[in-house]
Write a protein that holds these residues in place. Structure first.
Motif, PDB file in Angstrom:
ATOM      1  N   LEU A   1      50.310  48.031  31.704  1.00 50.80           N
ATOM      2  CA  LEU A   1      48.916  48.016  32.130  1.00 50.80           C
ATOM      3  C   LEU A   1      48.582  49.124  33.124  1.00 50.80           C
ATOM      4  CD1 LEU A   1      48.420  44.163  32.592  1.00 50.80           C
ATOM      5  CD2 LEU A   1      47.774  45.565  30.624  1.00 50.80           C
ATOM      6  N   GLY A   2      49.618  49.661  33.778  1.00 50.37           N
ATOM      7  CA  GLY A   2      49.369  50.664  34.804  1.00 50.37           C
ATOM      8  C   GLY A   2      48.785  50.080  36.069  1.00 50.37           C
ATOM      9  N   GLU A   3      48.982  48.776  36.277  1.00 47.68           N
ATOM     10  CA  GLU A   3      48.460  48.087  37.457  1.00 47.68           C
ATOM     11  C   GLU A   3      49.559  47.225  38.073  1.00 47.68           C
ATOM     12  OE1 GLU A   3      45.621  48.808  38.608  1.00 47.68           O
ATOM     13  OE2 GLU A   3      44.499  49.630  36.915  1.00 47.68           O
ATOM     14  N   SER A   4      49.376  46.852  39.334  1.00 50.78           N
ATOM     15  CA  SER A   4      50.363  46.023  40.019  1.00 50.78           C
ATOM     16  C   SER A   4      50.374  44.614  39.427  1.00 50.78           C
ATOM     17  CB  SER A   4      50.048  45.959  41.513  1.00 50.78           C
ATOM     18  OG  SER A   4      50.135  47.246  42.090  1.00 50.78           O
ATOM     19  N   THR A   5      51.565  44.035  39.359  1.00 51.04           N
ATOM     20  CA  THR A   5      51.727  42.699  38.785  1.00 51.04           C
ATOM     21  C   THR A   5      52.620  41.865  39.684  1.00 51.04           C
ATOM     22  OG1 THR A   5      53.610  43.427  37.452  1.00 51.04           O
ATOM     23  CG2 THR A   5      51.445  43.526  36.423  1.00 51.04           C
ATOM     24  N   HIS A   6      52.536  40.541  39.536  1.00 51.73           N
ATOM     25  CA  HIS A   6      53.314  39.662  40.398  1.00 51.73           C
ATOM     26  C   HIS A   6      53.584  38.322  39.728  1.00 51.73           C
ATOM     27  CE1 HIS A   6      49.175  40.595  41.811  1.00 51.73           C
ATOM     28  NE2 HIS A   6      48.958  39.355  41.444  1.00 51.73           N
ATOM     29  N   LEU A   7      54.606  37.660  40.258  1.00 51.38           N
ATOM     30  CA  LEU A   7      55.037  36.341  39.790  1.00 51.38           C
ATOM     31  C   LEU A   7      55.058  35.413  40.993  1.00 51.38           C
ATOM     32  CD1 LEU A   7      56.395  34.584  37.464  1.00 51.38           C
ATOM     33  CD2 LEU A   7      58.576  35.386  38.387  1.00 51.38           C
TER      34      LEU A   7
ATOM     35  N   GLU B   1      38.574  47.118  33.697  1.00 52.81           N
ATOM     36  CA  GLU B   1      39.679  46.187  33.473  1.00 52.81           C
ATOM     37  C   GLU B   1      40.677  46.830  32.517  1.00 52.81           C
ATOM     38  OE1 GLU B   1      40.390  41.821  31.379  1.00 52.81           O
ATOM     39  OE2 GLU B   1      38.528  42.234  32.470  1.00 52.81           O
ATOM     40  N   PRO B   2      41.977  46.722  32.823  1.00 48.43           N
ATOM     41  CA  PRO B   2      42.978  47.290  31.905  1.00 48.43           C
ATOM     42  C   PRO B   2      42.804  46.719  30.500  1.00 48.43           C
ATOM     43  CG  PRO B   2      43.998  46.581  33.957  1.00 48.43           C
ATOM     44  CD  PRO B   2      42.588  46.069  33.984  1.00 48.43           C
ATOM     45  N   PRO B   3      42.918  47.548  29.477  1.00 48.12           N
ATOM     46  CA  PRO B   3      42.756  47.063  28.103  1.00 48.12           C
ATOM     47  C   PRO B   3      43.713  45.913  27.791  1.00 48.12           C
ATOM     48  CG  PRO B   3      42.825  49.461  28.159  1.00 48.12           C
ATOM     49  CD  PRO B   3      43.192  48.990  29.530  1.00 48.12           C
ATOM     50  N   ASP B   4      43.164  44.845  27.232  1.00 48.25           N
ATOM     51  CA  ASP B   4      43.965  43.686  26.811  1.00 48.25           C
ATOM     52  C   ASP B   4      44.770  43.090  27.960  1.00 48.25           C
ATOM     53  OD1 ASP B   4      43.116  44.007  24.121  1.00 48.25           O
ATOM     54  OD2 ASP B   4      44.634  45.560  23.834  1.00 48.25           O
ATOM     55  N   ALA B   5      44.229  43.139  29.183  1.00 49.65           N
ATOM     56  CA  ALA B   5      44.967  42.629  30.344  1.00 49.65           C
ATOM     57  C   ALA B   5      45.290  41.147  30.193  1.00 49.65           C
ATOM     58  CB  ALA B   5      44.169  42.874  31.622  1.00 49.65           C
ATOM     59  N   ALA B   6      44.296  40.344  29.827  1.00 47.23           N
ATOM     60  CA  ALA B   6      44.524  38.905  29.713  1.00 47.23           C
ATOM     61  C   ALA B   6      45.571  38.600  28.649  1.00 47.23           C
ATOM     62  CB  ALA B   6      43.213  38.189  29.392  1.00 47.23           C
ATOM     63  N   ALA B   7      45.462  39.246  27.496  1.00 49.01           N
ATOM     64  CA  ALA B   7      46.421  39.009  26.414  1.00 49.01           C
ATOM     65  C   ALA B   7      47.825  39.419  26.829  1.00 49.01           C
ATOM     66  CB  ALA B   7      45.995  39.764  25.161  1.00 49.01           C
ATOM     67  N   ALA B   8      47.938  40.529  27.559  1.00 44.10           N
ATOM     68  CA  ALA B   8      49.253  41.007  27.990  1.00 44.10           C
ATOM     69  C   ALA B   8      49.885  40.056  28.996  1.00 44.10           C
ATOM     70  CB  ALA B   8      49.121  42.403  28.599  1.00 44.10           C
ATOM     71  N   VAL B   9      49.078  39.516  29.902  1.00 45.46           N
ATOM     72  CA  VAL B   9      49.594  38.578  30.898  1.00 45.46           C
ATOM     73  C   VAL B   9      50.034  37.279  30.230  1.00 45.46           C
ATOM     74  CG1 VAL B   9      48.922  37.136  32.853  1.00 45.46           C
ATOM     75  CG2 VAL B   9      48.335  39.556  32.846  1.00 45.46           C
ATOM     76  N   VAL B  10      49.229  36.775  29.312  1.00 48.40           N
ATOM     77  CA  VAL B  10      49.597  35.553  28.583  1.00 48.40           C
ATOM     78  C   VAL B  10      50.889  35.773  27.803  1.00 48.40           C
ATOM     79  CG1 VAL B  10      48.921  34.016  26.698  1.00 48.40           C
ATOM     80  CG2 VAL B  10      47.251  34.658  28.451  1.00 48.40           C
ATOM     81  N   GLN B  11      51.016  36.931  27.180  1.00 51.21           N
ATOM     82  CA  GLN B  11      52.228  37.243  26.416  1.00 51.21           C
ATOM     83  C   GLN B  11      53.455  37.274  27.324  1.00 51.21           C
ATOM     84  OE1 GLN B  11      52.035  41.010  24.382  1.00 51.21           O
ATOM     85  NE2 GLN B  11      53.951  40.693  23.286  1.00 51.21           N
TER      86      GLN B  11
ATOM     87  N   THR C   1      48.129  40.155  37.035  1.00 43.66           N
ATOM     88  CA  THR C   1      47.973  41.576  37.341  1.00 43.66           C
ATOM     89  C   THR C   1      46.682  41.751  38.124  1.00 43.66           C
ATOM     90  OG1 THR C   1      47.937  43.808  36.409  1.00 43.66           O
ATOM     91  CG2 THR C   1      46.725  42.130  35.202  1.00 43.66           C
ATOM     92  N   THR C   2      46.671  42.736  39.022  1.00 46.22           N
ATOM     93  CA  THR C   2      45.524  42.967  39.903  1.00 46.22           C
ATOM     94  C   THR C   2      45.130  44.436  39.849  1.00 46.22           C
ATOM     95  OG1 THR C   2      46.236  41.188  41.391  1.00 46.22           O
ATOM     96  CG2 THR C   2      44.700  42.811  42.290  1.00 46.22           C
TER      97      THR C   2
END
Length: 231
Positions: free
Chosen positions: A80-86, A211-221, A203-204
Motif C-alpha cells: 500500500l505504501g502506507e504505515s500499517t500495524h497490528l 486512499e490507497p487503492p484497494d486498501a480495505a480489501a488488502a487489509v481484510v486479506q 493501515t493509516t
C-alpha cells in the motif's frame, strides 16, 4: 471462558468443572475482584475481564501472533505504501504489538506498546464489531466509558452499536481523524477458529492524500492470512 464465543453462566461452569455452585461463585467473585472476569448482571453470566485481556496481550506480544503477524504487516505496508500495524484488545483499549512505518509518511502514535481507545481506532472497532453484544455492553456501559482525542467518534452506547453494526455489514472498520487530526485508517479483525477477535490489522494514511487503492480489501486479506497461519 476464553474458549467460549460468549459469556457463560456460573451453573454451566460448575457442571463443566464438577464443582459445587457455591465454590464456583466464590471463585468467580474472587476473580472479579482482581479484574479477571466480569459479572454481567442483566444476563446472569460471566465474561473475561480486562486483567485476563492484559495477560493475553502480553502473551501475544511475545509469542506467535506478533511473530507471524510481522511479515504480513510489513508486506501490507510495501503493497500500500502506507504505515500499517497490528494490535490486540486489552479491555476497552487497543495495544499495538507490531508497527511498520512506510518511508516518507507522517509520524503516527501507534508505536509498539502504545494503548489507544478501541472505539476510536480502526483496529479496535473491527475487533469490537466481532465481540458478542454482551461483552461490548460490559466494556461500554454508559457515556462515561467514552473518551475522545480529537472531538470526534462515538459518545454513547447507542452510537457505538450503530457504528459496529455498519462495520459488520461492510466487513471492515475505518476512522477519519478520530485518533489523530489529518489521518485516516482502515482495519480488519483477525478471528480465531471460534470467531473471537484475537487481533486487528490496519493501515493509516494522510487525509490530504487519496486512499490507497484497494486498501480495505488488502487489509481484510492480510487479516484472513494471519488467521490461516495461526491455525
Amino acid at each position: 471462558m476464553a474458549a467460549r464465543p460468549a459469556p457463560v453462566a456460573a451453573s454451566a461452569i460448575a457442571r463443566e468443572l464438577h464443582l459445587p455452585r457455591s465454590t464456583v461463585h466464590h471463585l468467580l467473585n474472587t476473580l472479579a475482584a482482581h479484574g479477571f472476569v466480569l459479572h454481567l448482571l442483566e444476563e446472569r453470566r460471566w465474561a473475561l475481564g480486562t486483567t485476563a485481556s492484559e495477560l493475553a496481550g502480553g502473551f501475544a506480544r511475545q509469542q506467535p501472533l506478533a511473530r507471524l503477524g510481522r511479515p504480513l504487516v510489513a508486506a501490507l505496508a510495501d503493497r500500500l505504501g502506507e504505515s500499517t500495524h497490528l494490535g490486540v484488545l486489552s479491555g476497552a483499549d487497543v495495544i499495538y504489538i507490531v508497527e511498520e512505518r512506510a518511508p516518507r509518511r507522517p509520524a503516527l502514535v501507534t508505536d509498539v506498546g502504545v494503548r489507544l481507545p478501541a472505539h476510536l481506532t480502526a483496529t479496535g472497532r473491527a475487533m469490537l464489531a466481532a465481540l458478542p453484544a454482551e461483552q461490548v455492553r460490559a466494556l461500554y456501559p454508559d457515556v462515561a466509558a467514552f473518551s475522545t482525542r480529537t472531538g470526534r467518534g462515538p459518545r454513547t452506547p447507542r452510537e457505538l452499536r450503530e457504528l459496529l453494526r455498519g462495520i459488520r455489514v461492510a466487513g471492515h472498520a475505518s476512522e477519519d481523524g478520530e485518533v489523530t487530526d489529518g489521518t485516516r485508517s482502515v482495519g480488519a479483525a483477525v478471528l480465531d477458529a471460534s470467531g473471537w477477535p484475537i487481533a486487528g490489522i490496519a493501515t493509516t494514511w494522510s487525509s490530504d492524500g487519496p486512499e490507497p487503492p484497494d486498501a480495505a480489501a488488502a487489509v481484510v486479506q492480510a487479516a484472513e492470512e494471519l488467521r490461516r497461519r495461526l491455525r
